[in-house]
Design an enzyme around this catalytic site. Structure first.
Site, short mmCIF file in Angstrom:
data_model
loop_
_atom_site.label_atom_id
_atom_site.label_comp_id
_atom_site.label_asym_id
_atom_site.label_seq_id
_atom_site.Cartn_x
_atom_site.Cartn_y
_atom_site.Cartn_z
N LYS A 179 34.18 30.13 46.90
CA LYS A 179 34.27 29.14 45.65
C LYS A 179 35.48 29.70 44.90
O LYS A 179 35.48 30.62 43.95
CB LYS A 179 33.21 28.99 44.73
CG LYS A 179 32.95 27.82 44.31
CD LYS A 179 34.07 27.27 43.56
CE LYS A 179 34.04 27.53 41.96
NZ LYS A 179 35.16 27.04 41.40
N GLU A 254 31.74 41.10 38.01
CA GLU A 254 32.94 41.78 37.53
C GLU A 254 33.83 41.21 36.67
O GLU A 254 34.27 39.92 36.78
CB GLU A 254 34.01 42.27 38.85
CG GLU A 254 33.27 42.71 40.12
CD GLU A 254 33.35 44.22 39.52
OE1 GLU A 254 33.82 44.84 38.58
OE2 GLU A 254 32.74 44.82 40.48
N CYS A 288 42.11 41.39 34.47
CA CYS A 288 40.69 41.71 33.80
C CYS A 288 41.10 43.42 33.08
O CYS A 288 40.64 43.54 32.01
CB CYS A 288 39.69 41.99 34.89
SG CYS A 288 40.16 43.05 36.21
N GLU A 389 39.18 39.35 24.54
CA GLU A 389 39.96 39.34 25.83
C GLU A 389 40.91 37.81 25.50
O GLU A 389 40.24 36.88 25.61
CB GLU A 389 39.22 39.08 27.06
CG GLU A 389 39.89 39.31 28.05
CD GLU A 389 39.29 39.09 29.55
OE1 GLU A 389 38.44 38.29 29.49
OE2 GLU A 389 39.79 39.82 30.48
P1 NAD Z 1 35.89 31.99 34.81
O1 NAD Z 1 34.59 32.82 34.40
O2 NAD Z 1 36.05 30.77 33.97
O3 NAD Z 1 35.86 31.56 36.26
C1 NAD Z 1 35.59 32.40 37.36
C2 NAD Z 1 34.73 31.55 38.50
O4 NAD Z 1 33.62 31.03 38.34
C3 NAD Z 1 35.60 30.27 38.74
O5 NAD Z 1 35.77 30.28 40.04
C4 NAD Z 1 34.98 29.02 38.13
O6 NAD Z 1 35.06 27.95 38.92
C5 NAD Z 1 33.83 29.67 38.46
N1 NAD Z 1 32.51 29.28 37.34
C6 NAD Z 1 32.90 28.88 36.10
N2 NAD Z 1 31.65 28.34 35.60
C7 NAD Z 1 30.78 28.56 36.51
C8 NAD Z 1 29.29 28.24 36.41
N3 NAD Z 1 28.60 27.85 35.64
N4 NAD Z 1 28.45 28.63 37.62
C9 NAD Z 1 29.28 29.27 38.61
N5 NAD Z 1 30.42 29.51 38.74
C10 NAD Z 1 31.18 29.04 37.53
O7 NAD Z 1 37.17 33.01 34.71
P2 NAD Z 1 38.54 32.71 35.13
O8 NAD Z 1 38.99 31.99 33.65
O9 NAD Z 1 38.87 32.02 36.39
O10 NAD Z 1 39.21 34.40 35.08
C11 NAD Z 1 39.37 35.12 34.23
C12 NAD Z 1 38.20 35.98 33.80
O11 NAD Z 1 37.93 36.65 34.92
C13 NAD Z 1 38.62 36.88 32.86
O12 NAD Z 1 37.50 37.15 31.90
C14 NAD Z 1 39.10 38.25 33.60
O13 NAD Z 1 38.93 39.41 32.90
C15 NAD Z 1 38.01 38.20 34.68
N6 NAD Z 1 38.24 39.09 35.90
C16 NAD Z 1 37.76 40.11 36.05
C17 NAD Z 1 37.92 41.02 37.25
C18 NAD Z 1 37.35 42.38 37.47
O14 NAD Z 1 37.33 42.72 38.59
N7 NAD Z 1 36.35 42.96 36.60
C19 NAD Z 1 39.16 40.65 37.80
C20 NAD Z 1 39.76 39.48 37.60
C21 NAD Z 1 39.33 38.53 36.60
#
Ligand code: NAD
Length: 486
Positions: A179, A254, A288, A389
């Site tokens: 997804k 993550e 991240c 963040e």
């Molecule tokens: P997000 O949490 O908004 O979205 C991540 C994914 O989750 C997307 O595909 C989104 O559509 C999905 N999602 C959102 N709500 C959901 C729900 N209720 N149920 C299931 N899926 C859902 O994050 P983002 O804005 O896309 O990415 C940024 C975040 O990701 C930052 O906090 C960043 O630090 C983190 N990140 C972490 C790592 C790591 O390896 N630790 C790597 C990259 C990004």
């Protein structure tokens, strides 16, 4: 005036391109220009269910379930090979959809290929053990795939984050549903196509596009999904864990970071400055593990800050496909607004803008979602820009006095993903690394990772590790067999 025509993309389910059963679509944009790149299906719970059903059927099919594990590995090698062969096209697509400079997108595609290569090699090494037990018995363990696994991916590294968790899941014999984030679905759809071309049976790799709650939530809630790997924010991680609890399915999280880069007075200032700049302005800070907090020893702060300000001011903002661009836009206007609000809050709370602090005014950048590389000096622990963040090109600078103060300030965060240590003193480097509450520590280098090294956060940054040999064990269940030989 004639309306611009843009391609319609489809989702990938059961080895075929399909629309959402609702027929709905939504546009995806090039964040550097604000132009529509294409329209993708706006999936919903029914589409998510169809993808899981397809993955379940593929899991039960002998063509995947009973495949020679070495052959499974060879299929993954083929995926890696196609990623390398299509590197230029995939990188261009990633740049168009995410905004990052082309060189960075090329690095991402190469890293995605490396993940597939690494886990391809592990496919026939996921073995159990024999265990000495009392009596005339043979006791052994078998590591079995879980079934269907869901991979929910963010928009900052759309292809790599998908590859990082799908490759070990496939190596272990699971079937997967990806997804992508709503903003950036295009390269993950391509990856699904490459998997089919490589010979992976239909239904083993599926990708559903659409919103987080609607599609992501429905995947996680499906009783046939045995594990969800989420790379995303803490807020989403909390929701995902709640949904998975209903089915007692596994969750790999993550999540975000507020990572300290700690520069001691004895460090090589030139190398540290270059790495601090890369650590916060690569991918426009949407990482991240961005080094978003600079902790610098008091006596060298002014000199280091001067280098950083010069570096930030010399960055070239622009479309990622232009060779001179060193920093692209934020992924969306909403993300740019979020960054601007954080910077304003920092100023209100007493931080000083040493560089940037606003969107660029150049005419050529006006239609994209750009924000200037920003450095906030004099940041203290009570400020939001220290605690939260931002996920943008904003560096928060704080001075420290000595080793203990550095460690205390570094650990003063709910996050614990990455920390950088800069010093020429070997004893100090190891002592400080040992005391940091971070899943990843680098010494005298910018954030660096490899498929063979674990990547995971402590505290609110996550609950597990991706990458490395151990990652594959998240994707198997262990069966113990005891045979009475008497
Ligand atoms: P997000 O949490 O908004 O979205 C991540 C994914 O989750 C997307 O595909 C989104 O559509 C999905 N999602 C959102 N709500 C959901 C729900 N209720 N149920 C299931 N899926 C859902 O994050 P983002 O804005 O896309 O990415 C940024 C975040 O990701 C930052 O906090 C960043 O630090 C983190 N990140 C972490 C790592 C790591 O390896 N630790 C790597 C990259 C990004």
């Amino acid at each position: 005036m004639q309306a611009e025509t843009v391609p319609d993309y489809e989702m990938f389910v059961g080895g075929a391109w399909v629309s959402s059963h609702s027929g709905r679509r939504y546009p995806v944009f090039n964040p550097a220009t604000g132009r529509v790149l294409g329209r993708v299906p706006k999936g919903d719970p029914e589409d998510a269910r169809a993808a899981v059903d397809s993955a379940k059927r593929a899991f039960e099919d002998p063509s995947w379930r009973e495949i020679d594990p070495s052959k499974r590995g060879r299929l993954l090698y083929k995926v890696a090979q196609s990623l390398r062969e299509r590197l230029a096209d995939l990188a261009k697509l990633e740049t168009l959809n995410n905004g990052k400079p082309l060189g960075q997108a090329k690095g991402d595609v190469a890293m995605a290929a490396r993940h597939f290569e690494y886990f391809a090699g592990l496919a026939d090494k996921i073995q159990g053990s024999t265990i000495p037990v009392p009596g005339k018995r043979l006791d052994y363990t078998v590591k079995e795939p879980l079934g269907v696994t869901a991979h929910v991916v963010p928009w900052n590294y759309p292809l790599v984050m998908a590859a990082r968790s799908m490759a070990p899941a496939l190596a272990a014999g699971n079937t997967v549903v990806g997804k992508p984030a709503s903003f950036t679905p295009l390269t993950l759809l391509k990856l699904a196509e490459l998997c089919k071309e490589a010979g992976i049976p239909d239904g083993v790799v599926n990708v559903v596009t659409g919103g987080g709650d609607e599609v992501g939530g429905s995947l996680i809630s499906h009783p046939d999904v045995k594990l969800t790997a989420l790379t995303g924010s803490v807020e989403t991680g909390t929701k995902v864990m709640g949904l998975a609890a209903e089915n007692l399915s596994r969750v790999i999280l993550e999540l975000g970071g507020k990572n300290p880069n700690i520069v001691f007075a004895d460090a090589d200032a030139g190398k540290a400055a270059a790495a601090v700049l890369n650590g916060i302005f690569t991918n426009a800070g949407q990482m991240c593990w961005a080094g978003s907090r600079l902790l610098v020893e008091e006596e060298v702060k002014d000199a280091l800050l001067q280098r950083l300000v010069e570096g930030a001011n010399s960055m070239r903002l622009g479309e990622g496909l232009r060779p001179e661009t060193t920093m692209g836009p934020l992924v969306a206007d909403s993300q740019r607004r979020r960054v601007a609000e954080y910077v304003e809050s920092g100023i209100e709370e007493g931080a000083r803008v040493a560089a940037g602090g606003a969107a660029p005014e150049d005419d050529g950048l006006r239609s994209g979602y750009f924000y200037r590389p920003t450095i906030l000096d004099g940041v203290t622990r009570d400020m939001k820009v220290h605690r939260e963040e931002i996920f943008g090109p904003v560096l928060a600078v704080t001075a420290f006095k000595g080793e203990d103060d550095a460690v205390q300030k570094a650990n003063d965060s709910k996050y614990g993903l990455w920390a950088g240590v800069w010093t020429d003193d070997l004893r100090r480097a190891h002592n400080v690394a040992g005391k940091l509450e971070s899943g990843i520590v680098t010494v005298n280098e910018e954030p660096v990772t490899f498929p063979q090294t674990p990547f995971g956060g402590f505290k609110s940054s996550g609950n597990s590790s991706e990458q490395g040999m151990d990652a594959v064990h998240s994707y198997v269940r262990v069966k113990n067999v005891s045979v009475n030989l008497a």
